[in-house]
Design a protein around this motif. Structure first.
Motif, PDB file in Angstrom:
ATOM      1  N   SER A  50      -5.239  -0.731  -3.082  1.00  0.00           N
ATOM      2  CA  SER A  50      -4.681   0.755  -3.369  1.00  0.00           C
ATOM      3  C   SER A  50      -3.236   0.845  -4.716  1.00  0.00           C
ATOM      4  CB  SER A  50      -3.275   0.971  -2.340  1.00  0.00           C
ATOM      5  OG  SER A  50      -3.451   0.346  -1.326  1.00  0.00           O
ATOM      6  N   GLN A  69       0.630  -1.538   0.163  1.00  0.00           N
ATOM      7  CA  GLN A  69       0.066  -0.438   0.243  1.00  0.00           C
ATOM      8  C   GLN A  69       0.530   0.893   0.222  1.00  0.00           C
ATOM      9  OE1 GLN A  69      -3.030  -1.601   3.271  1.00  0.00           O
ATOM     10  NE2 GLN A  69      -4.130   0.167   2.557  1.00  0.00           N
ATOM     11  N   SER A  89      -6.417  -4.843   0.184  1.00  0.00           N
ATOM     12  CA  SER A  89      -6.375  -3.333   0.781  1.00  0.00           C
ATOM     13  C   SER A  89      -5.283  -2.594   0.148  1.00  0.00           C
ATOM     14  CB  SER A  89      -5.681  -3.080   2.518  1.00  0.00           C
ATOM     15  OG  SER A  89      -4.699  -3.820   2.543  1.00  0.00           O
ATOM     16  N   SER A  90      -4.271  -3.594  -0.532  1.00  0.00           N
ATOM     17  CA  SER A  90      -3.271  -3.625  -1.067  1.00  0.00           C
ATOM     18  C   SER A  90      -4.076  -3.794  -2.983  1.00  0.00           C
ATOM     19  CB  SER A  90      -2.543  -4.994  -1.235  1.00  0.00           C
ATOM     20  OG  SER A  90      -2.846  -6.282  -1.616  1.00  0.00           O
TER      21      SER A  90
END
Length: 368
Positions: A287, A249, A283-284
């Protein structure tokens, strides 16, 4: 407070039955109980050969008080999780045990510390004042929570103040305290000072974790210092550690212009080939998708993120499809909007994604 739920009533009644059984135990068991709790008053009673009735009454009161405090603590935690910190403060007057009060304060502080709003910080300061006004000595967890809350807001001076109080009180700072200070300096665009604290934690005998290295990585990313990011990313490998989704991220987030597209694609290829588990996180991947949009990547490349989500068994959120449609609009490729909507429909049909007006509003704006 509100009346107890049936399950809690049952638990409290069970605790009461346990208390009735404990107070009937033999003297040697009462002595063992007192030693385990380091209860000097009960030790004195037992050692002096006081009557069984007297020690039993003491035990009963002690256990009943503990039951009450457990119930109060449970209620306070519910209030804190709901954000009713004023109610928490008002209800603490029924507790006469400083340890429980301090523990509850720490839990509330930790919950509030996850927010970086002015309101949350004001509530934290109010709670800290309450603690001081009661004459309750803060412990290491209290200072660490206060430090973390200040660090989230980038208040370096306040975070350093609590770090000093932590040391002055005789507590050894934990890794989270150093990480908080590093992140505070990072938010203030001061990677050199963040790096100083990273070296300091090692001088103090702590072994850096991936989270600690990520905090320095983030400081250099905030300052848009690609050399610093690459250097600390190398430290992760040098220490035989592995990057985590937060690492990805941070790396992706610093790519925010078309000039950075080649670098972003290089990082994405590296993670896919060398650290594929990093890209198995929602989440990654989100991002990465945000970075693709910011850098103006082609739509086909960005759509690969959705395929990665499906392969990893992850459920995207609607905002990711909004980003894809905005990317179609950026490249003036209305035909690709249909491809995005088809993938959106696939997730909708599996029941893993609720309908979102934002997606269709973005489609209308894109076509317009």
């Amino acid at each position: 407070g509100p009346p107890l739920e049936p399950a809690e009533q049952w638990r409290c009644a069970s605790r009461a039955r346990v208390a009735d059984g404990v107070v009937r135990v033999h003297r040697k068991h009462r002595l063992s109980y007192a030693e385990q709790r380091n209860d000097t008053e009960l030790l004195r009673l037992v050692a002096a050969g006081e009557t069984r009735l007297k020690t039993s009454e003491y035990l009963r009161k002690d256990l009943e008080r503990e039951m009450t405090l457990t119930d109060v603590d449970r209620r306070l935690r519910r209030l804190a999780e709901a954000g009713s910190c004023t109610d928490v403060i008002n209800q603490l007057h029924v507790v006469d045990n400083n340890r429980i009060i301090r523990t509850t304060f720490n839990k509330v502080l930790a919950l509030l510390g996850t927010s970086d709003t002015e309101e949350a910080m004001a509530q934290i300061e109010a709670l800290y004042s309450q603690l001081e006004s009661r004459g309750i000595e803060p412990d290491g967890a209290t200072y660490t929570s206060l430090l973390a809350a200040a660090a989230r807001r980038g208040d370096v001076a306040r975070a350093a103040h609590f770090f000093e109080l932590l040391q002055d009180a005789g507590y050894r700072p934990e890794m989270s305290a150093y990480v908080g200070l590093i992140r505070a300096h990072g938010r203030n665009m001061d990677p050199a000072r963040a790096e100083w604290w990273f070296n300091q934690l090692q001088d103090d005998g702590l072994v850096p974790t991936v989270s600690a290295i990520n905090s320095v990585l983030e400081a250099f990313a905030f300052a848009n210092d690609i050399n610093g990011v690459q250097r600390y990313f190398g430290i992760i490998s040098d220490r035989l550690l592995h990057p985590d989704p937060e690492t990805a991220q941070i790396v992706f987030s610093m790519h925010r212009s078309p000039d950075a597209l080649e670098s972003l694609l290089g990082w994405a290829r590296y993670f896919a080939a060398s650290e594929p588990e990093v890209l198995q996180s929602l989440s990654s991947l989100k991002s990465l998708l945000e970075a693709y949009k910011a850098c103006g990547a082609d739509v086909a490349t960005a759509l690969g993120v959705v395929d990665s989500l499906r392969a990893a068994g992850l459920r995207p959120d609607s905002s990711m499809f909004v980003l894809l449609i905005e990317l179609c609009s950026l490249h003036r490729q209305p035909e690709q909007i249909g491809v995005v909507l088809a993938k959106y429909a696939e997730f909708r049909q599996t029941g893993s994604l609720p309908a979102s007006a934002d997606v269709y509003d973005t489609v209308v704006e894109a076509y317009c």
